[in-house]
Design a protein around this motif. Structure first.
Motif, mmCIF file in Angstrom:
data_model
loop_
_atom_site.group_PDB
_atom_site.id
_atom_site.type_symbol
_atom_site.label_atom_id
_atom_site.label_comp_id
_atom_site.label_asym_id
_atom_site.label_seq_id
_atom_site.Cartn_x
_atom_site.Cartn_y
_atom_site.Cartn_z
ATOM 1 N N TYR A 2 0.843 -1.183 0.000
ATOM 2 C CA TYR A 2 0.000 0.000 0.000
ATOM 3 C C TYR A 2 0.886 1.244 0.000
ATOM 4 O O TYR A 2 2.059 1.178 0.299
ATOM 5 N N ASP A 3 0.266 2.340 -0.326
ATOM 6 C CA ASP A 3 0.952 3.633 -0.339
ATOM 7 C C ASP A 3 0.851 4.207 1.078
ATOM 8 O O ASP A 3 -0.174 4.764 1.461
ATOM 9 N N GLU A 4 1.919 4.034 1.861
ATOM 10 C CA GLU A 4 1.874 4.415 3.275
ATOM 11 C C GLU A 4 1.514 5.881 3.472
ATOM 12 O O GLU A 4 0.748 6.225 4.369
ATOM 13 N N GLU A 5 2.043 6.733 2.644
ATOM 14 C CA GLU A 5 1.793 8.165 2.805
ATOM 15 C C GLU A 5 0.310 8.508 2.662
ATOM 16 O O GLU A 5 -0.216 9.347 3.384
ATOM 17 N N TRP A 8 -2.266 5.092 5.004
ATOM 18 C CA TRP A 8 -1.951 4.617 6.350
ATOM 19 C C TRP A 8 -3.212 4.457 7.207
ATOM 20 O O TRP A 8 -3.441 3.407 7.801
ATOM 21 N N ASP A 9 -4.021 5.488 7.286
ATOM 22 C CA ASP A 9 -5.219 5.428 8.134
ATOM 23 C C ASP A 9 -6.177 4.337 7.679
ATOM 24 O O ASP A 9 -6.787 3.667 8.515
ATOM 25 N N VAL A 14 -7.117 -3.046 9.301
ATOM 26 C CA VAL A 14 -6.717 -4.351 8.773
ATOM 27 C C VAL A 14 -5.519 -4.876 9.553
ATOM 28 O O VAL A 14 -5.475 -6.050 9.948
ATOM 29 N N PHE A 15 -4.542 -4.024 9.798
ATOM 30 C CA PHE A 15 -3.371 -4.430 10.584
ATOM 31 C C PHE A 15 -3.777 -4.918 11.964
ATOM 32 O O PHE A 15 -3.286 -5.929 12.457
#
Length: 70
Positions: A2-5, A8-9, A14-15
């Motif tokens: 995924y594109d962390e920037e 993230w939210d 899911v994490f």
């Protein structure tokens, strides 16, 4: 991946779900970061070991403050 920037939210729930399922199966939390802090605390011996390692390598607590709840 995924594109962390930008995502993230969106991926945090899911994490957390994956972390909860893995620890329920008996996996030991390994991933550093605040997201694992509660899971690490549920393994007292592991939490203690990580704390001792952290205090040895970073006695002033300047590296990764709050990671793993240490």
């Amino acid at each position: 991946f995924y594109d962390e920037e930008n995502q993230w939210d969106a991926v945090q729930p899911v994490f957390v779900d994956v972390m909860n399922e893995m620890t329920a199966m008996g996996c030991v939390p390994y991933k550093p970061g605040k997201i694992w802090a509660d899971a690490v605390r549920s393994y007292p011996e592991y939490f203690d070991l990580l704390g001792r390692i952290k205090r040895t390598l970073d006695p002033d607590g300047t590296l990764g403050p709050g990671n793993l709840g240490l």
